[in-house]
Design an enzyme around this catalytic site. Structure first.
Site, mmCIF file in Angstrom:
data_model
loop_
_atom_site.group_PDB
_atom_site.id
_atom_site.type_symbol
_atom_site.label_atom_id
_atom_site.label_comp_id
_atom_site.label_asym_id
_atom_site.label_seq_id
_atom_site.Cartn_x
_atom_site.Cartn_y
_atom_site.Cartn_z
ATOM 1 C CG ASP A 9 -0.326 0.132 2.541
ATOM 2 O OD1 ASP A 9 0.927 0.197 2.602
ATOM 3 O OD2 ASP A 9 -1.048 0.208 3.552
ATOM 4 C CG HIS A 10 -0.649 4.753 1.607
ATOM 5 N ND1 HIS A 10 -1.702 3.869 1.680
ATOM 6 C CD2 HIS A 10 -0.587 5.379 2.808
ATOM 7 C CE1 HIS A 10 -2.264 3.959 2.874
ATOM 8 N NE2 HIS A 10 -1.598 4.867 3.583
ATOM 9 C CB CYS A 66 0.666 -2.646 4.810
ATOM 10 S SG CYS A 66 0.437 -3.817 6.156
ATOM 11 N N GLY A 67 2.164 -0.715 6.425
ATOM 12 C CA GLY A 67 2.838 -0.034 7.523
ATOM 13 C C GLY A 67 3.271 -0.986 8.629
ATOM 14 N N GLY A 71 -2.279 -5.813 8.371
ATOM 15 C CA GLY A 71 -3.442 -5.829 7.473
ATOM 16 C C GLY A 71 -3.196 -6.712 6.261
ATOM 17 C CG HIS A 99 8.724 -25.609 11.938
ATOM 18 N ND1 HIS A 99 8.748 -25.548 13.314
ATOM 19 C CD2 HIS A 99 9.871 -26.229 11.572
ATOM 20 C CE1 HIS A 99 9.860 -26.108 13.762
ATOM 21 N NE2 HIS A 99 10.563 -26.524 12.725
ATOM 22 N NE ARG A 110 3.212 4.219 8.177
ATOM 23 C CZ ARG A 110 1.926 4.463 7.927
ATOM 24 N NH1 ARG A 110 0.997 3.853 8.634
ATOM 25 N NH2 ARG A 110 1.583 5.294 6.972
ATOM 26 N NE ARG A 133 8.522 -31.937 14.271
ATOM 27 C CZ ARG A 133 9.696 -31.399 13.933
ATOM 28 N NH1 ARG A 133 10.439 -31.972 12.978
ATOM 29 N NH2 ARG A 133 10.145 -30.314 14.528
ATOM 30 N NE ARG A 137 2.972 -31.289 13.902
ATOM 31 C CZ ARG A 137 4.115 -31.368 14.568
ATOM 32 N NH1 ARG A 137 5.026 -30.411 14.453
ATOM 33 N NH2 ARG A 137 4.366 -32.399 15.332
#
Ligand code: RB5
Length: 141
Positions: A9-10, A66-67, A71, A99, A110, A133, A137
């Site tokens: 993003d910005h 992103c910052g 998100g 893993h 940021r 293993r 999972r």
């Protein structure tokens, strides 16, 4: 063929450009935007765009910035075959590959320094999934 997609993003734009330049001889990142820091955009839009590309082939990877990295990872992880790891140390980056077979690295521009971001990308791409293993999972995610 393995494709590596990158998007931000910005808030992540400057780090995205920095990483593209830093890795230009090593990797051919496919840039999905955004293309300026001066206009605010919605990080989720870019996370979804990249996730759709990455899930097209098991060999594809993604870098989302992103910052905070939060998100982007939340949005990307809504996609069934995406395992996006919010990476902030060498150790957690390595473990995300060993893993969890992470296929997307998310970074918080940021919160981490540029040289750490470079280090994390290097670790991300040179570390292979351990399998064994961890296979079942990861499958159960
Ligand atoms: C943008 O201000 C910021 O919210 C975004 O870059 C990201 O940190 C969201 O998780």
């Amino acid at each position: 063929m393995k494709n590596i997609y990158i998007a931000s993003d910005h808030a992540g734009y400057n780090l995205k450009e920095y990483l593209k330049n830093k890795f230009s001889k090593k990797y051919d990142f496919i840039d999905l935007g955004t293309n300026r820091a001066s206009v605010s955009v919605n990080y989720a839009q870019f996370a979804h765009k990249l996730s759709k590309k990455v899930t097209k082939n098991d060999k594809n990877y993604g870098i989302l910035i992103c910052g905070s990295g939060l998100g982007m990872s939340m949005a990307a992880n809504r996609h069934k075959k995406i395992r996006a790891a919010l990476c902030y140390t060498v150790k957690n980056t390595k473990l995300s590959r060993l893993h969890n077979n992470s296929n997307v690295i998310t970074l918080g521009s940021r919160l981490i320094k540029k040289n750490l971001a470079v280090k994390l990308i290097n670790v991300f791409f040179k570390t292979n999934f351990e399998g064994g293993r961890h296979k079942k999972r990861v499958k159960s995610i």
